[in-house]
Scaffold this motif. Structure first.
Motif, PDB file in Angstrom:
ATOM      1  N   SER A 195     -28.166 -40.939  80.101  1.00 20.82           N
ATOM      2  CA  SER A 195     -28.255 -40.573  78.691  1.00 20.82           C
ATOM      3  C   SER A 195     -28.400 -41.832  77.840  1.00 20.82           C
ATOM      4  CB  SER A 195     -27.012 -39.801  78.248  1.00 20.82           C
ATOM      5  OG  SER A 195     -26.884 -38.597  78.975  1.00 20.82           O
ATOM      6  N   GLY A 196     -29.068 -41.699  76.721  1.00 16.49           N
ATOM      7  CA  GLY A 196     -29.199 -42.844  75.836  1.00 16.49           C
ATOM      8  C   GLY A 196     -29.964 -42.498  74.573  1.00 16.49           C
ATOM      9  N   ARG A 197     -29.993 -43.452  73.667  1.00 22.59           N
ATOM     10  CA  ARG A 197     -30.656 -43.251  72.386  1.00 22.59           C
ATOM     11  C   ARG A 197     -32.068 -43.824  72.440  1.00 22.59           C
ATOM     12  NH1 ARG A 197     -28.355 -41.216  68.348  1.00 22.59           N
ATOM     13  NH2 ARG A 197     -26.268 -41.645  69.187  1.00 22.59           N
ATOM     14  N   ILE A 198     -33.012 -43.123  71.828  1.00 18.91           N
ATOM     15  CA  ILE A 198     -34.395 -43.567  71.800  1.00 18.91           C
ATOM     16  C   ILE A 198     -34.550 -44.662  70.748  1.00 18.91           C
ATOM     17  CG2 ILE A 198     -36.790 -42.878  71.349  1.00 18.91           C
ATOM     18  CD1 ILE A 198     -36.087 -40.116  72.393  1.00 18.91           C
ATOM     19  N   VAL A 199     -35.129 -45.790  71.169  1.00 19.35           N
ATOM     20  CA  VAL A 199     -35.277 -46.955  70.297  1.00 19.35           C
ATOM     21  C   VAL A 199     -36.740 -47.395  70.302  1.00 19.35           C
ATOM     22  CG1 VAL A 199     -32.909 -47.727  70.697  1.00 19.35           C
ATOM     23  CG2 VAL A 199     -34.746 -48.526  72.203  1.00 19.35           C
ATOM     24  N   PRO A 211     -48.157 -42.432  75.252  1.00 20.71           N
ATOM     25  CA  PRO A 211     -46.961 -42.795  74.474  1.00 20.71           C
ATOM     26  C   PRO A 211     -45.678 -42.474  75.241  1.00 20.71           C
ATOM     27  CG  PRO A 211     -47.979 -40.810  73.600  1.00 20.71           C
ATOM     28  CD  PRO A 211     -48.934 -41.364  74.612  1.00 20.71           C
ATOM     29  N   THR A 212     -44.684 -43.328  75.092  1.00 16.65           N
ATOM     30  CA  THR A 212     -43.417 -43.144  75.792  1.00 16.65           C
ATOM     31  C   THR A 212     -42.248 -43.219  74.819  1.00 16.65           C
ATOM     32  OG1 THR A 212     -43.207 -45.530  76.256  1.00 16.65           O
ATOM     33  CG2 THR A 212     -44.301 -44.158  77.922  1.00 16.65           C
ATOM     34  N   ALA A 213     -41.185 -42.531  75.191  1.00 17.59           N
ATOM     35  CA  ALA A 213     -39.899 -42.675  74.510  1.00 17.59           C
ATOM     36  C   ALA A 213     -39.106 -43.720  75.273  1.00 17.59           C
ATOM     37  CB  ALA A 213     -39.155 -41.339  74.490  1.00 17.59           C
ATOM     38  N   ASN A 214     -38.632 -44.731  74.576  1.00 20.64           N
ATOM     39  CA  ASN A 214     -37.881 -45.826  75.193  1.00 20.64           C
ATOM     40  C   ASN A 214     -36.393 -45.615  74.960  1.00 20.64           C
ATOM     41  OD1 ASN A 214     -40.121 -48.006  75.893  1.00 20.64           O
ATOM     42  ND2 ASN A 214     -40.639 -47.048  73.945  1.00 20.64           N
ATOM     43  N   ILE A 215     -35.641 -45.529  76.047  1.00 18.47           N
ATOM     44  CA  ILE A 215     -34.212 -45.226  75.963  1.00 18.47           C
ATOM     45  C   ILE A 215     -33.414 -46.496  76.231  1.00 18.47           C
ATOM     46  CG2 ILE A 215     -32.300 -43.957  77.032  1.00 18.47           C
ATOM     47  CD1 ILE A 215     -35.813 -42.569  77.136  1.00 18.47           C
ATOM     48  N   ARG A 216     -32.476 -46.768  75.343  1.00 21.10           N
ATOM     49  CA  ARG A 216     -31.595 -47.914  75.540  1.00 21.10           C
ATOM     50  C   ARG A 216     -30.695 -47.651  76.743  1.00 21.10           C
ATOM     51  NH1 ARG A 216     -29.170 -48.303  70.697  1.00 21.10           N
ATOM     52  NH2 ARG A 216     -30.544 -49.946  69.933  1.00 21.10           N
ATOM     53  N   VAL A 217     -30.798 -48.483  77.776  1.00 19.42           N
ATOM     54  CA  VAL A 217     -30.024 -48.316  79.004  1.00 19.42           C
ATOM     55  C   VAL A 217     -28.773 -49.184  78.918  1.00 19.42           C
ATOM     56  CG1 VAL A 217     -30.016 -48.586  81.515  1.00 19.42           C
ATOM     57  CG2 VAL A 217     -32.090 -47.814  80.348  1.00 19.42           C
TER      58      VAL A 217
END
Length: 313
Positions: A195-199, A211-217
């Motif tokens: 789980s993480g926030r999209i940044v 296009p991609t969603a980048n998740i803070r790991v």
């Protein structure tokens, strides 16, 4: 679920539990089937004895404090772990900071000062290999004697077996490292997820037409890497399927922190700031270095075809 955090050596360690507890103790990394069995026993004991179901866990993982260079890769962040514990019906989680004071705490003091005086344990549930106290000198026999002395009962659980092997966090890590997502899902009772926030990212996927969603790991070193067919929860439009890359992006130099990038099928929109859950269902390939962006674009197109083929079957 109520979460309490503190330091075992301080006078204000947690708020004293307002009700006697049926308590489980463990690291609960990954909350696999063995952990779930223990949490289930806590709930049963709490219901039959009119107790509050609770767990005591540690942050950081004791081995990260005692032997940081050889500590195992975490399966879950603290937030992910607590969310899964809450999903098992536990009402209270006590997160104890593991440091020098706790590492040096004698076994008898750990029981009297923390379990009895602070957490008001009436029934304790632990694994049959549970050890506690300074130098791990406390064992089940000592725990049972201290239980008789302080007025709480002790229940031990044998390990849960899956395919003839005892389920453990180490076994889950082995499955993830090998890319066997189906085996990992069996051990966890559900697909492995991060789980993480999209940044905001570097917009490379958009320039490549994907296009991609980048998740803070937040995992310092994720227990898996590569390209995967995934499901994503937490989106405004509901669950979506897609393809994800998790790793160091060697074609871009490989010197950045681990990155999780997800391309969602049949979706467009601004997701910045959303907190999502990515469920890894099937590994498509390892990360690899590409000679050019065009070669990378061609491989991404093939990954999308492979992922869609997986979902169609």
């Amino acid at each position: 679920m109520l979460v309490f955090r503190g330091f075992c050596g301080s006078r204000d360690f947690f708020r004293r539990s307002p009700a006697p507890t049926a308590l489980g103790i463990g690291n609960f990394d990954g909350v696999h089937l063995g952990h779930q069995a223990l949490l289930g026993r806590i709930k049963v004991a709490a219901n039959t004895r009119s107790l509050s179901p609770a767990v005591l866990t540690f942050e950081p993982h004791p081995r990260e404090f005692l032997a940081p260079h050889t500590a195992p890769t975490r399966l879950s962040t603290l937030r992910e772990k607590l969310e899964r514990i809450a999903g098992q019906g536990i009402e209270r989680a006590y997160v104890c900071r593991f440091g020098a004071a706790l590492a040096a705490c004698p076994a008898e003091n750990f029981v009297k000062d923390i379990l009895v005086d602070r957490l008001r344990v009436a029934h304790l549930v632990v694994g049959d290999d549970f050890r506690f106290g300074a130098q791990r000198t406390g064992d089940i026999a000592l725990l049972q004697r201290l239980g008789q002395q302080h007025g709480f009962t002790v229940e031990t659980l044998s390990g849960v077996a899956c395919a003839g092997e005892r389920v453990s966090s180490s076994l889950v890590r082995q499955a993830l490292e090998a890319g066997d997502m189906e085996a990992a899902a069996q051990l966890l009772g559900q697909p492995y997820a991060i789980s993480g926030r999209i940044v905001p990212g570097r917009q490379l996927g958009r320039r490549l037409g994907v296009p991609t969603a980048n998740i803070r790991v937040k995992h310092h070193k994720p227990p898996l890497s590569g390209v995967f067919a995934v499901e994503v929860d937490g989106l405004p439009a509901g669950r979506r399927t897609g393809v994800a890359n998790l790793g160091l992006r060697p074609s871009l130099g490989g010197k950045m922190p681990p990155t999780l990038e997800v391309h969602l099928f049949d979706f467009s929109g601004d997701l910045y700031g959303a907190h999502i859950c990515v469920r890894f269902l099937h590994k498509l390939r390892d990360e690899q270095v590409f000679a050019s962006l065009d070669a990378l674009r061609q491989q991404i197109a093939q990954d999308i075809v492979s992922a869609k083929h997986y979902f169609s079957h």
